[in-house]
Every structure is written in C-alpha cells, then in structure tokens.
Design an enzyme around this catalytic site. Structure first.
Site, mmCIF file in Angstrom:
data_model
loop_
_atom_site.group_PDB
_atom_site.id
_atom_site.type_symbol
_atom_site.label_atom_id
_atom_site.label_comp_id
_atom_site.label_asym_id
_atom_site.label_seq_id
_atom_site.Cartn_x
_atom_site.Cartn_y
_atom_site.Cartn_z
ATOM 1 N N GLU A 102 -19.209 -29.916 103.007
ATOM 2 C CA GLU A 102 -18.578 -30.555 101.470
ATOM 3 C C GLU A 102 -19.005 -30.023 100.450
ATOM 4 O OE1 GLU A 102 -18.642 -35.019 103.331
ATOM 5 O OE2 GLU A 102 -19.364 -34.939 101.222
ATOM 6 N N HIS A 134 -26.259 -20.631 127.075
ATOM 7 C CA HIS A 134 -25.458 -20.596 128.423
ATOM 8 C C HIS A 134 -23.951 -21.173 128.055
ATOM 9 C CE1 HIS A 134 -28.895 -19.625 130.828
ATOM 10 N NE2 HIS A 134 -29.505 -20.278 129.653
ATOM 11 N N LYS A 188 -10.658 -41.574 102.262
ATOM 12 C CA LYS A 188 -10.923 -42.953 102.018
ATOM 13 C C LYS A 188 -9.820 -43.662 101.395
ATOM 14 C CE LYS A 188 -15.886 -42.226 101.121
ATOM 15 N NZ LYS A 188 -17.229 -42.569 100.333
HETATM 16 O O1 PA5 Z 1 -21.560 -36.740 100.880
HETATM 17 C C1 PA5 Z 1 -20.856 -37.648 100.608
HETATM 18 O O2 PA5 Z 1 -20.656 -38.024 99.386
HETATM 19 C C2 PA5 Z 1 -19.913 -38.350 101.579
HETATM 20 O O3 PA5 Z 1 -20.202 -37.975 102.707
HETATM 21 C C3 PA5 Z 1 -20.560 -40.004 101.319
HETATM 22 O O4 PA5 Z 1 -22.154 -39.726 101.577
HETATM 23 C C4 PA5 Z 1 -19.967 -40.662 102.639
HETATM 24 O O5 PA5 Z 1 -18.608 -40.672 102.237
HETATM 25 C C5 PA5 Z 1 -20.301 -42.270 102.441
HETATM 26 O O6 PA5 Z 1 -20.274 -42.729 101.028
HETATM 27 P P1 PA5 Z 1 -20.895 -43.905 100.537
HETATM 28 O O7 PA5 Z 1 -22.406 -43.611 100.513
HETATM 29 O O8 PA5 Z 1 -20.201 -44.231 99.212
HETATM 30 O O9 PA5 Z 1 -20.554 -45.125 101.643
#
Ligand code: PA5
Length: 475
Positions: free
Chosen positions: A302, A331, A445
């Site tokens: 990410e 394996h 989202k």
């Molecule tokens: O790293 C990130 O920003 C995302 O993976 C969020 O953690 C994830 O989408 C969850 O978002 P939130 O904490 O706003 O519910």
C-alpha cells in the site's frame, strides 16, 4: 524487567546481506560499485525521513510513537486489566491497518493455540480479530462467543469503513437485544475528533475511546492504541514492545546504509526493484512470525504501489509482496524461487533461539534414513532447513537476505516492526512518491458506498452501472 545494555545487545535484530552480494551470487549479485552508486540516494532518503520525523501533516507521526505515549500506555494497561477481569472474549472489529497489526502481535507473542488453552493458562480472554465481512465467518463467530461476556474493540480511523461499521451494527443490535448497555461492552479506537465512531460514542455517552493519532496511517498504527490495547489485553508487555522500537530507531540514526539496518534493507530492495525484481518474498522460519508477512504485505504494497511521483510525474512503482512460511513452503514455492524467473528477492526472518527446542527421540534404529534424526531437536531441524534454503537459493543465483532475531519477544518484535516501517519510508523516499497515501484503497471504498446506496454517491453509482453492467461475456 531490567533491560540492561548487555541484554539490548544480545537481543539486537540484524540484517545479514551476505547473499545479495556479488561475492556470493557472482553476476546475479549486487556489486560494490552498484552499492556505491546508490549511496547518495540512500543518504538523501535518510535525510528526508529524518527531517520529517513526527510531522502529522505528512503522516509521519508514527516515528514518535515509541516516545510520546507514556500516559496512554498507563491508561491502556488499566483498561486491559478491567477487560481481563470482566470478559471471556475480546474481539477486534476492523480491517486492513486496523486489524493486521493486532493479528500479527497476537500470533507472534502468544501461544499458537491460545484460544484452546484453559482459562488458567491464558493471560487474557479468548481473542478474535474479525477483518472480513464474510457472512459465514460473522455468523460462526457468534456461535463461539457470548456477546454479553465479550468486549468489542471497534477500530477504524475514518469510522466510515463499510466492513467495520456493518460489523458494529450487527454487534450493537445483538447487545441491545441481549439487554446489555452497549457502552459497557465496546471500546472505540478512532480519530480524535472526526468520524462516525466519534459521533456514535458521543450519542452513547461514556464509551471508552482511544485515539488513533492524526499523523498515523492505518498501516503504521500497530504501535499506537490500535495495536497496544489488544496486545495489553493479551498480557503482552507493551512497554517492552515500544522499547524495542525505540532501540531500532536508535540503530537507524546513521545516514550510512552500512550502519543503518532499515536503510540497508531499503537500498537492497530499491536496487532489486530497479533490476526487475518485482516480487518480494517474506519467508519467516517461525510459525509465530507467520502473520508478520501479512502485516508487512500491506505496509509494503500500500505504501509503495503508486502511479505518480511527488513531483507529479507518472510512474508505476512498487513490488508485489508474497507471503511464504519456512519450512512449510519449501515443499511448495521454493522450487519456483530457485529455478523460476529471476524476478524475486527473498527476505528470510530467522530466529536464533526458539522458546521451545522440542527434542526428537531416538527410534527406528534399523532404518538409518530415519534414525539419523533422533537425538536432534526440532529447533536444530528448522534452523538447518533455513540455512539449507538460503544456500540453495544462493547457489542458484537468487537474491536473498536474512533479518535475524536472536529470540522472539516483545523487544525483538518491536525492533522488527520499526525496522520495516523505516525501510518502507526510506524506499518511498528513494522513489520520490507519497508513501503514506492510499488513493487506490479509497477508490474501492467509495465504489462500495455507491453500490450500497450511501447518500451523496448517486453520481458514482450511475457511472458504475454504466461502466460495469451485468456480465456481458459469460462462459
Ligand atoms: O492502511 C490503510 O490506510 C487502510 O488499510 C486502512 O487501515 C483500512 O482501510 C481501514 O480503514 P479505517 O481504519 O479507516 O477503517
């Protein structure tokens, strides 16, 4: 526990990069000249990260988490004590950065069959992290917990994530129906002022709430209340975890990559990516470290998977993280790593001394092919297999290096997490990208909001219907 200087040194996490050098990998390795050519870039990345430490506006608040939470930690320890006394189960409701850290720390530092242990052998309540909206999983969780005796830690920075909020609606409805005052059985971890969880807790009144600080993004949040509360409930020493992170921070103050383990790892990865190693395998030789790979996969993917530089030029950078487990995947996937395309770099996580040795008894004396194992330990076996795999990869000219944990405990895990976070920040700086945003995640989202009829997303719904009509080509 008194953390002496000697103990710190004995528990120091180190990066062994022998097997990426051309001395061992010949023409497939990284030469001294190549390393030297990246020295300036590494220094600049180090300078960028150092100069922006703690800056909330750049989402670099995570760098200071080992130092600025003493009051929060004290409060968390108190809350954890109450939770342990009052509840039979503790359930994290969250996803992505709000769930991967708690899962990872639980698995790393607790008994591998923790939930199956009798209560007297557990330090806390049974523990679950629900990071999906698979309807079966949700329903079947409810088969094994009593909501009245369960504490739900709802973790969401935005308070707007459909998955987490759907889970909250289900749980709050069940609590209401069971005659429980919701605020007694929930703890929220969210933004300080913004978002739906703030509104909900204001409406409920008296909900215990922890802050996910402004400058800390989800994937960098394990060392704030997101990870610290669940860990404390499990009896994990969160002060030692933070001390480990601070120690790694200290080890990474040097601007010379040969003296800074996170900068070294970032430089190796950067050179590899530039040379077409589009796949980064993380292979811990420890079941306890298995979910470090999941946590790291999010952090790395990410943060680095971006299509534009900070100066606005188009780019498509990043590396696909692959999770493997030693020895299990020897394996399965190692055949590919050894003989397949030269598109991978493997990072091993090795443990010096496991908390159990598990002797292998003598037996089958008439069959030497089996009896040779007797008298050894499973610890010897797993370490030998780790060494053997690194050797096989090196012999085949495959880049691999090892992050070595002398033992696995809070102090070494804290070091490892901080090392990976810094490595990611350095690598992002080398690519000159925004390491801390996630527009690709946000897009998904928003599309979900549109599909499920969230007010304000009507135009996107129409665009979606047009772009993705019912399947036109089905076989
Ligand atoms: O790293 C990130 O920003 C995302 O993976 C969020 O953690 C994830 O989408 C969850 O978002 P939130 O904490 O706003 O519910």
């Amino acid at each position: 526990m008194k953390l002496t200087e000697e103990l710190r040194k004995n528990w120091r996490v180190q990066v062994d990069y022998t097997n990426v050098t051309d001395k061992y990998l010949k023409d497939k390795g990284i030469s001294e000249r190549t390393f030297e050519a990246h020295k300036k870039l590494a220094r600049e990345a180090h300078a960028y990260v150092s100069a922006n430490r703690g800056k909330d506006e750049l989402f670099m608040g995570w760098t200071e988490l080992p130092y600025n939470q003493s009051e929060i930690v004290a409060d968390i320890l108190e809350t954890a004590k109450l939770i342990r006394r009052k509840f039979d189960a503790f359930v994290v409701l969250g996803i992505g950065g709000s769930a991967l850290g708690p899962t990872m720390a639980f698995n790393a530092l607790c008994h591998l069959h923790y939930n199956d242990l009798p209560k007297s052998k557990r330090k806390g309540p049974r523990f679950f992290v629900e990071d999906n909206v698979d309807p079966v999983r949700m329903k079947e969780l409810l088969d094994v917990i009593d909501v009245r005796k369960t504490c739900f830690n709802v973790i969401s920075k935005s308070g707007a994530t459909s998955e987490t909020m759907a889970q909250y609606l289900i749980i709050s409805d069940l609590l209401k129906k069971a005659g429980v005052n919701i605020r007694e059985n929930v703890v929220f971890t969210t933004d300080e002022k913004r978002g739906n969880l703030v509104k909900i807790s204001d409406e409920l009144g008296g909900v215990k709430r922890y802050v996910l600080p402004d400058g800390v993004g989800g994937r960098f949040s394990e060392l704030c209340p997101v990870g610290l509360l669940p860990a404390a409930v499990l009896g994990i020493d969160i002060k030692l975890l933070l001390k480990g992170a601070a120690y790694m921070d200290k080890l990474c103050r040097a601007s010379d990559y040969r003296k800074n383990p996170a900068l070294l790892a970032a430089t190796i990865q950067y050179i590899s990516m530039k040379n077409g190693k589009n796949i980064g395998v993380l292979m811990p030789y420890s079941d306890n470290l298995r979910y470090v790979s999941d946590w790291y996969a999010q952090l790395w993917a990410e943060s680095l998977g971006k299509n534009v530089t900070l100066s606005g030029e188009p780019c498509n950078v990043g590396q696909t993280p692959v999770k493997a487990l030693g020895v299990t995947d020897q394996h399965s996937q190692v055949q590919l790593y050894t003989e397949g395309p030269f598109d991978k770099i493997v990072t091993f996580l090795s443990v010096g001394s496991y908390k159990e040795k598990t002797p292998i008894p003598h037996g089958c004396e008439s069959i030497p092919d089996v009896s040779f194992l007797g008298g050894h330990t499973m610890e010897e076996l797993i370490r030998a297999e780790n060494k053997a795999t690194a050797y096989a990869l090196t012999k085949a000219g495959r880049l691999n290096y090892t992050i070595h944990l002398p033992v696995l405990n809070e102090f070494t895990l804290g070091q490892l997490l901080y090392l990976f976070e810094l490595q990611t920040a350095y690598a992002g700086a080398m690519f000159n990208i925004d390491t801390f945003n996630q527009p690709g995640v946000e897009a998904g989202k928003k599309a979900t909001f549109a599909l499920l009829g969230k007010p304000g997303y009507e135009a996107q719904r129409a665009a979606l219907d047009e772009a993705a009509p019912d399947p036109a080509y089905l076989v």
